[in-house]
Write an enzyme that holds these catalytic residues in place. Structure first.
Site, PDB file in Angstrom:
ATOM      1  N   SER A 136       1.020  -1.271   0.013  1.00 33.52           N
ATOM      2  CA  SER A 136       0.095  -0.002  -0.214  1.00 33.52           C
ATOM      3  C   SER A 136       1.071   1.259  -0.016  1.00 33.52           C
ATOM      4  O   SER A 136       0.405   2.322  -0.504  1.00 33.52           O
ATOM      5  CB  SER A 136      -0.997   0.047   1.244  1.00 33.52           C
ATOM      6  OG  SER A 136      -0.292  -0.066   2.430  1.00 33.52           O
ATOM      7  N   ILE A 211      19.528  -5.585   4.473  1.00 37.75           N
ATOM      8  CA  ILE A 211      20.090  -5.209   3.239  1.00 37.75           C
ATOM      9  C   ILE A 211      21.666  -5.513   3.089  1.00 37.75           C
ATOM     10  O   ILE A 211      22.403  -4.923   4.240  1.00 37.75           O
ATOM     11  CB  ILE A 211      19.911  -3.591   2.984  1.00 37.75           C
ATOM     12  CG1 ILE A 211      18.487  -3.382   2.982  1.00 37.75           C
ATOM     13  CG2 ILE A 211      20.790  -3.198   1.640  1.00 37.75           C
ATOM     14  CD1 ILE A 211      17.655  -4.012   1.593  1.00 37.75           C
ATOM     15  N   ASN A 225      14.589   3.711   4.457  1.00 38.74           N
ATOM     16  CA  ASN A 225      13.417   2.532   5.015  1.00 38.74           C
ATOM     17  C   ASN A 225      12.275   3.449   5.706  1.00 38.74           C
ATOM     18  O   ASN A 225      12.619   4.094   6.367  1.00 38.74           O
ATOM     19  CB  ASN A 225      14.035   1.534   5.827  1.00 38.74           C
ATOM     20  CG  ASN A 225      13.243   0.519   6.340  1.00 38.74           C
ATOM     21  OD1 ASN A 225      12.242   0.176   5.702  1.00 38.74           O
ATOM     22  ND2 ASN A 225      13.336   0.250   7.549  1.00 38.74           N
ATOM     23  N   HIS A 227       9.748   2.769   8.954  1.00 39.24           N
ATOM     24  CA  HIS A 227       9.698   1.982  10.212  1.00 39.24           C
ATOM     25  C   HIS A 227       8.398   2.279  10.931  1.00 39.24           C
ATOM     26  O   HIS A 227       8.279   3.450  10.957  1.00 39.24           O
ATOM     27  CB  HIS A 227      10.836   1.878  11.079  1.00 39.24           C
ATOM     28  CG  HIS A 227      10.777   0.870  11.945  1.00 39.24           C
ATOM     29  ND1 HIS A 227      10.902  -0.489  11.856  1.00 39.24           N
ATOM     30  CD2 HIS A 227      10.387   0.851  13.405  1.00 39.24           C
ATOM     31  CE1 HIS A 227      10.513  -1.362  13.001  1.00 39.24           C
ATOM     32  NE2 HIS A 227      10.281  -0.212  14.033  1.00 39.24           N
ATOM     33  N   GLU A 297       1.956   7.320   7.401  1.00 41.56           N
ATOM     34  CA  GLU A 297       2.938   6.799   6.193  1.00 41.56           C
ATOM     35  C   GLU A 297       2.681   7.331   4.955  1.00 41.56           C
ATOM     36  O   GLU A 297       3.299   7.921   4.253  1.00 41.56           O
ATOM     37  CB  GLU A 297       2.992   5.292   6.193  1.00 41.56           C
ATOM     38  CG  GLU A 297       3.852   4.500   7.417  1.00 41.56           C
ATOM     39  CD  GLU A 297       4.015   3.256   7.439  1.00 41.56           C
ATOM     40  OE1 GLU A 297       4.894   2.666   8.243  1.00 41.56           O
ATOM     41  OE2 GLU A 297       3.042   2.400   6.906  1.00 41.56           O
TER      42      GLU A 297
HETATM   43  C1  GRF Z   1       4.612  -0.224   6.533  1.00 45.17           C
HETATM   44  O1  GRF Z   1       3.876  -0.358   7.652  1.00 45.17           O
HETATM   45  C2  GRF Z   1       5.865   0.004   6.920  1.00 45.17           C
HETATM   46  O2  GRF Z   1       6.234   0.989   7.965  1.00 45.17           O
HETATM   47  C3  GRF Z   1       6.833  -1.224   7.092  1.00 45.17           C
HETATM   48  O3  GRF Z   1       6.178  -2.296   6.405  1.00 45.17           O
HETATM   49  C4  GRF Z   1       4.714  -1.817   6.130  1.00 45.17           C
HETATM   50  C5  GRF Z   1       4.586  -2.317   4.581  1.00 45.17           C
HETATM   51  O4  GRF Z   1       3.167  -2.035   4.585  1.00 45.17           O
HETATM   52  N1  GRF Z   1       8.125  -1.156   6.869  1.00 45.17           N
HETATM   53  P1  GRF Z   1       2.457  -1.854   3.019  1.00 45.17           P
HETATM   54  O5  GRF Z   1       3.245  -3.307   2.290  1.00 45.17           O
HETATM   55  O6  GRF Z   1       3.195  -0.715   2.372  1.00 45.17           O
HETATM   56  O7  GRF Z   1       1.031  -1.918   3.105  1.00 45.17           O
END
Ligand code: GRF
Length: 311
Positions: A136, A211, A225, A227, A297
């Site tokens: 997503s 990585i 990245n 998190h 995010e």
């Molecule tokens: C996200 O919550 C990100 O913080 C973590 O992995 C998740 C990925 O979710 N590293 P998606 O696949 O983008 O829905």
């Protein structure tokens, strides 16, 4: 009306048709990195904008009583050249395609040396998104840069056949690099393939493997990245997905958030670039907290990437 029917019929055969026009449309789709629906809008805007410009240009010529001849042709071409970009931009607004056409016209102007641009406008920055989940975040990043003047999502790298992000890549016509464990950890970690694909920047969005040093060395300060917690808390090996949110809730934290950071050899450790917070309420579950975190995010990740690549 005719234009609409024509573009609709072309777009409906886009993925299956084998006529030269279908192949040409697929090529256009790849070149502009757009989905079928958007391609339909773009073609329709080109057609409508072009006809409208021709019509208005002729009206202007007749208003000035310029008769057919070399002068007519000269003035006609001149008016068309001036009016076309303005009309196409206007027509693109109701279809939500203004950013695409603005960047298209800028590029054309720069190629014809009509407008001055900073070199970067024409020099693409190519992003590879590494993801192994639903994707997503990858989708939000793709959407954000779809019509960007010089930043492109050019590759999806994935280590999990069947992951949701692969459907996104195929829908969006973005090439995929499948990552195999052996080659990733014992070989050159796909550095050669990424270089060959012209990748400039790597974004990890739900990629769970560490990585390797060889990749970090090949892309120094060019791998980031995201998190789903406020590092340095709740990070490290095994801290991913729901486990992070469960730990945050178990510790009765009052707030959580997201961290975007550079990637180094240690899990969730590199220099922090950006953090944003959200409250954790006593009634929150791992699922409700995950929703809040995803919201943060989606809102921030594409913008932070854009800021980093615009420096
Ligand atoms: C996200 O919550 C990100 O913080 C973590 O992995 C998740 C990925 O979710 N590293 P998606 O696949 O983008 O829905």
């Amino acid at each position: 009306m005719f234009l609409m029917i024509f573009t609709f019929s072309c777009a409906s055969r886009l993925n299956t048709g084998n006529r030269p026009i279908d192949k040409m449309l697929r090529k256009l789709q790849q070149k502009w990195k757009v989905n079928g629906r958007k391609l339909l809008f773009i073609l329709f805007i080109f057609a409508t904008g072009g006809s409208l410009t021709g019509y208005i240009s002729k009206k202007i010529l007749s208003a000035f009583q310029i008769e057919n001849g070399w002068l007519w042709t000269f003035v006609y071409i001149l008016i068309m050249t001036i009016l076309w970009p303005m009309i196409i931009l206007l027509v693109s607004i109701p279809f939500g395609q203004f950013p695409f056409f603005l960047s298209y016209i800028r590029k054309m102007g720069a190629r014809l040396h009509l407008i001055k641009t900073n070199k970067r406008t024409l020099q693409e920055i190519r992003i590879a998104i590494f993801a192994s989940g639903a994707g997503s975040n990858a989708q939000k990043i793709i959407d954000h840069f779809r019509s960007h003047a010089y930043i492109r999502v050019s590759l999806i790298a994935c280590n999990k056949p069947g992951a949701g992000v692969l459907n996104i890549a195929s829908r969006e016509n973005i090439p995929v690099q499948l990552i195999e464990k052996e080659k990733f950890f014992k070989g050159n970690a796909y550095s050669d393939e990424l270089m060959a694909a012209g990748i400039d920047f790597i974004v990890l969005a739900g990629f769970l493997w560490k990585i390797p040093t060889s990749l970090i060395k090949a892309f120094p300060k060019k791998i980031i990245n995201i998190h789903p917690a406020l590092l340095p808390g709740y990070g490290g090996k095994g801290m991913y997905g729901q486990k992070v949110h469960e730990a945050v809730i178990a510790n009765h934290e009052k707030e959580s958030g997201i961290t975007i950071h550079y990637v180094d050899e240690i899990y969730d450790h590199g220099t922090i670039i950006f953090q944003d917070k959200c409250p954790v309420s006593p009634t929150d579950t791992a699922e409700t907290l995950a929703k809040k975190i995803h919201g943060l995010e989606y809102k921030n990740f594409p913008l932070v990437i854009e800021q980093l690549l615009s420096k």
